[in-house]
Design a protein around this motif. Structure first.
Motif, PDB file in Angstrom:
ATOM      1  N   THR A   1       0.836  -1.199   0.000  1.00 37.16           N
ATOM      2  CA  THR A   1       0.000   0.000   0.000  1.00 37.16           C
ATOM      3  C   THR A   1       0.870   1.249   0.000  1.00 37.16           C
ATOM      4  O   THR A   1       0.606   2.203  -0.740  1.00 37.16           O
ATOM      5  CB  THR A   1      -0.936   0.013   1.223  1.00 37.16           C
ATOM      6  N   THR A   2       1.899   1.259   0.806  1.00 39.53           N
ATOM      7  CA  THR A   2       2.812   2.403   0.852  1.00 39.53           C
ATOM      8  C   THR A   2       3.497   2.588  -0.494  1.00 39.53           C
ATOM      9  O   THR A   2       3.571   3.699  -1.025  1.00 39.53           O
ATOM     10  CB  THR A   2       3.858   2.218   1.965  1.00 39.53           C
ATOM     11  N   LYS A   3       3.987   1.508  -1.073  1.00 43.03           N
ATOM     12  CA  LYS A   3       4.658   1.568  -2.374  1.00 43.03           C
ATOM     13  C   LYS A   3       3.689   2.052  -3.457  1.00 43.03           C
ATOM     14  O   LYS A   3       4.031   2.897  -4.282  1.00 43.03           O
ATOM     15  CB  LYS A   3       5.222   0.179  -2.725  1.00 43.03           C
TER      16      LYS A   3
ATOM     17  N   SER B   1       1.065   3.880  -3.051  1.00 46.20           N
ATOM     18  CA  SER B   1       0.748   5.295  -2.846  1.00 46.20           C
ATOM     19  C   SER B   1       1.838   6.189  -3.433  1.00 46.20           C
ATOM     20  O   SER B   1       1.546   7.258  -3.974  1.00 46.20           O
ATOM     21  CB  SER B   1       0.543   5.596  -1.362  1.00 46.20           C
TER      22      SER B   1
ATOM     23  N   THR C   1      -4.771   3.445   0.129  1.00 46.48           N
ATOM     24  CA  THR C   1      -4.759   3.192   1.561  1.00 46.48           C
ATOM     25  C   THR C   1      -5.326   1.798   1.827  1.00 46.48           C
ATOM     26  O   THR C   1      -5.927   1.184   0.952  1.00 46.48           O
ATOM     27  CB  THR C   1      -5.572   4.271   2.316  1.00 46.48           C
TER      28      THR C   1
ATOM     29  N   GLY D   1      -1.207   5.937   1.717  1.00 42.86           N
ATOM     30  CA  GLY D   1      -0.158   5.000   2.106  1.00 42.86           C
ATOM     31  C   GLY D   1      -0.245   4.498   3.526  1.00 42.86           C
ATOM     32  O   GLY D   1       0.687   3.883   4.027  1.00 42.86           O
ATOM     33  N   LYS D   2      -1.360   4.725   4.192  1.00 38.60           N
ATOM     34  CA  LYS D   2      -1.493   4.319   5.595  1.00 38.60           C
ATOM     35  C   LYS D   2      -2.501   3.188   5.753  1.00 38.60           C
ATOM     36  O   LYS D   2      -3.191   2.811   4.819  1.00 38.60           O
ATOM     37  CB  LYS D   2      -1.912   5.525   6.435  1.00 38.60           C
TER      38      LYS D   2
ATOM     39  N   TRP E   1       2.146  -0.056  10.828  1.00 38.04           N
ATOM     40  CA  TRP E   1       2.545  -1.208  10.027  1.00 38.04           C
ATOM     41  C   TRP E   1       3.414  -2.087  10.885  1.00 38.04           C
ATOM     42  O   TRP E   1       3.732  -3.147  10.736  1.00 38.04           O
ATOM     43  CB  TRP E   1       3.310  -0.770   8.777  1.00 38.04           C
TER      44      TRP E   1
END
Length: 72
Positions: free
Chosen positions: A3-5, A7, A18, A59-60, A72
């Motif tokens: 998800t972070t990647k 975003s 997210t 990204g959270k 995370w």
């Protein structure tokens, strides 16, 4: 991490990414002893999505019922 990647990859296109935990929901998978029904889960998840604006929300990982950020 995905998800972070994601975003970061979608940032330039103005797309937020997210993850939202729906809570322990009374479904076939959650079972009858789960803590919330589907209406409360969906309402909470929609509330989290409505509050996402700009880079601070992307990204959270959020808890769909409380709206809190989950580490995370």
């Amino acid at each position: 991490m995905i998800t972070t990647k994601m975003s970061l990859d979608l940032k330039n296109e103005g797309i937020l990414a997210t993850a939202i935990h729906p809570g322990w929901v009374k479904t076939d998978m959650g079972g009858p002893t789960a803590s919330i029904d589907t209406v409360k889960s969906v309402t909470g998840c929609m509330s989290v999505m409505e509050k996402l604006h700009g880079e601070e929300g992307t990204g959270k990982f959020y808890h769909g019922v409380t709206g809190d950020t989950i580490g995370w």
